[in-house]
Motif scaffolding. Structure first.
Motif, mmCIF file in Angstrom:
data_model
loop_
_atom_site.group_PDB
_atom_site.id
_atom_site.type_symbol
_atom_site.label_atom_id
_atom_site.label_comp_id
_atom_site.label_asym_id
_atom_site.label_seq_id
_atom_site.Cartn_x
_atom_site.Cartn_y
_atom_site.Cartn_z
ATOM 1 N N GLY A 12 0.763 -1.259 0.020
ATOM 2 C CA GLY A 12 -0.108 0.015 0.070
ATOM 3 C C GLY A 12 0.747 1.320 -0.015
ATOM 4 N N SER A 13 0.446 2.298 0.643
ATOM 5 C CA SER A 13 1.093 3.662 0.641
ATOM 6 C C SER A 13 2.640 3.427 0.875
ATOM 7 N N GLN A 14 2.829 2.923 2.213
ATOM 8 C CA GLN A 14 4.277 2.652 2.751
ATOM 9 C C GLN A 14 4.974 1.487 2.073
ATOM 10 N N GLY A 15 4.090 0.320 1.889
ATOM 11 C CA GLY A 15 4.917 -0.869 1.077
ATOM 12 C C GLY A 15 5.361 -0.550 -0.024
ATOM 13 N N ARG A 19 -1.243 -11.016 -0.642
ATOM 14 C CA ARG A 19 -2.516 -11.814 -0.282
ATOM 15 C C ARG A 19 -2.884 -12.337 -1.633
ATOM 16 N N VAL A 68 1.830 -14.188 1.701
ATOM 17 C CA VAL A 68 2.617 -13.240 2.989
ATOM 18 C C VAL A 68 3.312 -14.421 3.795
ATOM 19 N N LEU A 98 3.780 -3.886 6.804
ATOM 20 C CA LEU A 98 3.404 -2.730 6.200
ATOM 21 C C LEU A 98 1.871 -2.798 5.902
ATOM 22 N N LEU A 99 1.104 -3.738 6.732
ATOM 23 C CA LEU A 99 -0.363 -3.937 6.594
ATOM 24 C C LEU A 99 -0.938 -2.859 7.311
ATOM 25 N N ASP A 144 -2.532 -1.171 10.362
ATOM 26 C CA ASP A 144 -2.512 -1.342 11.958
ATOM 27 C C ASP A 144 -3.499 -2.381 12.593
ATOM 28 N N LYS A 161 -4.972 -4.760 11.048
ATOM 29 C CA LYS A 161 -5.049 -6.108 10.623
ATOM 30 C C LYS A 161 -3.907 -6.778 10.992
ATOM 31 N N ALA A 203 6.483 0.143 10.916
ATOM 32 C CA ALA A 203 6.705 1.505 10.523
ATOM 33 C C ALA A 203 5.701 2.393 11.532
ATOM 34 N N GLY A 232 6.222 10.760 6.675
ATOM 35 C CA GLY A 232 5.449 11.513 5.650
ATOM 36 C C GLY A 232 4.686 10.342 4.899
#
Ligand code: NAD
Ligand code: MG
Length: 329
Positions: A23-26, A45, A64, A77-78, A80, A82, A104, A129
């Motif tokens: 996602g955003s961070q991953g 997944r 995963v 980096l899922l 929080d 989950k 993170a 950020g």
């Protein structure tokens, strides 16, 4: 402050870094590490729409569970909310003694939602950020500053490896502050609740509603209380509050210094202290965990209410005429 020359990237040589989630961070961590020469595997997944996306960027993708087991360093980096469930079902069995488990945001570890046992290193690198900036700044040769922490040092080498990771994603270019899981978690939650998200949203809506209720044009209220906020925040970001005050008119500045503390007065400061106390006691975390166990019913309802507020409907229409702004919402 930790900068590039304080962090040794070669400590990641010969190691595999698993990035769980894209996602955003991953996506930013995975791509930045790969560009830094690190061996990366992304854990996703089955059926995730990100699989194709990550592969097309040249990244190795596994389930995963498989990625967690391949990784010597495993970055979670899922979302929080989950992490605890996926930890138990798919991550835990893949983590070997001596591995470095990373986050993170300290939420799952600080509030004891994930318990990795005593034999693994537990570290944190939290870029200050959003993920798309972590990637964009890195590509442009810059970096987003970050926080780093070690919660558990089973091997005796956790700190050096955490800092190597921070360098791999570009944070040490801008500067990294060493902190603890507790301090990162509590300040991050406080900032988003009291100032950055909760505080600002309610300030904007209260100002907008005050003008509209008094009979002023809602479009004008939108420009005044929402649109112009970015211009003021950009000035504060670049030059501090003093620099912003230098740029606005003397009339604006006089109104600022004589009226601001009537808006954010003692009751608001007390509310901030109460919000911080709920974070420190774990009450907020328990509430959020319970909300998720109940299927996020309240959360989804509040999200809809916010979406249908007049300032949002007005804003969608006005922004649709500004074709330089991405109008997705
Ligand atoms: P996100 O929602 O953008 O991405 C989460 C990823 O996990 C997605 O790829 C999603 O498909 C995947 N995912 C969701 N449920 C899953 C499951 N059950 N099994 C496998 N994969 C699943 O999340 P994010 O905002 O990148 O946040 C990740 C972590 O980074 C969080 O701990 C967050 O606090 C932290 N963080 C986020 C930001 C930010 O700017 N978004 C900044 C600093 C720290
Ligand atoms: Mg944050």
């Amino acid at each position: 402050m930790i900068y590039d020359h304080d962090a040794d990237l070669s400590l990641l040589d010969g190691k595999t870094v698993a990035i769980l989630g894209y996602g955003s961070q991953g996506h930013a961590h995975a791509l930045n590490l790969k560009d830094s020469g690190v061996d990366v595997v992304v854990g996703l997944r089955e059926g995730s729409t990100s699989v194709e996306c990550a592969r097309s960027e040249g990244l190795a993708v596994e389930s995963v569970a498989e990625a967690a087991s391949l990784g010597d360093v495993v970055m979670v980096l899922l979302p929080d909310e989950k992490q605890a469930e996926v930890w138990g079902a798919e991550i835990r069995d893949g983590i070997a003694p001596g591995n470095l488990l990373m986050f993170a945001h300290g939420f799952s570890i600080h509030y004891d939602l994930v318990d990795p046992g005593p034999e693994v290193d537990i570290g944190l690198v939290a870029p200050k950020g959003p993920g798309h900036l972590v990637r964009r700044q890195f590509v442009e040769g810059n970096g987003v500053p970050g926080l780093a922490a070690v919660h558990q040092d089973a091997t005796g080498h956790a700190r050096e490896l955490v800092l190597a990771y921070a360098r791999g994603i570009g944070c040490t270019r801008a500067g990294v502050i060493e902190t603890s899981f507790r301090e990162e978690t509590e300040t991050d939650l406080f900032g988003e609740q009291a100032v950055l998200c909760g505080g600002v949203t309610e300030l904007v809506r209260a100002g907008y509603e005050t003008l509209v209720e008094a009979g002023y044009d809602p479009r004008l209220a939108y420009f005044e209380c929402l649109h112009e906020l970015k211009l003021i925040v950009d000035l504060i970001y670049e030059k501090g509050i003093t620099g912003m005050r230098y740029s606005v008119s003397n009339t604006a500045e006089y109104g600022d210094v004589t009226r601001g503390d009537r808006v954010i007065s003692e009751p608001t400061r007390q509310a901030m202290r109460d919000i911080l106390a709920d974070i420190q006691s774990g009450d907020f975390a328990r509430e959020w965990v319970a909300e998720n166990q109940a299927g996020q019913e309240n959360f989804q309802r509040l999200r809809e209410v916010g979406k249908n507020h007049q300032v949002e409907r007005e804003g969608r229409e006005l922004r649709s005429m500004m074709d330089w702004i991405d109008t997705e919402f």
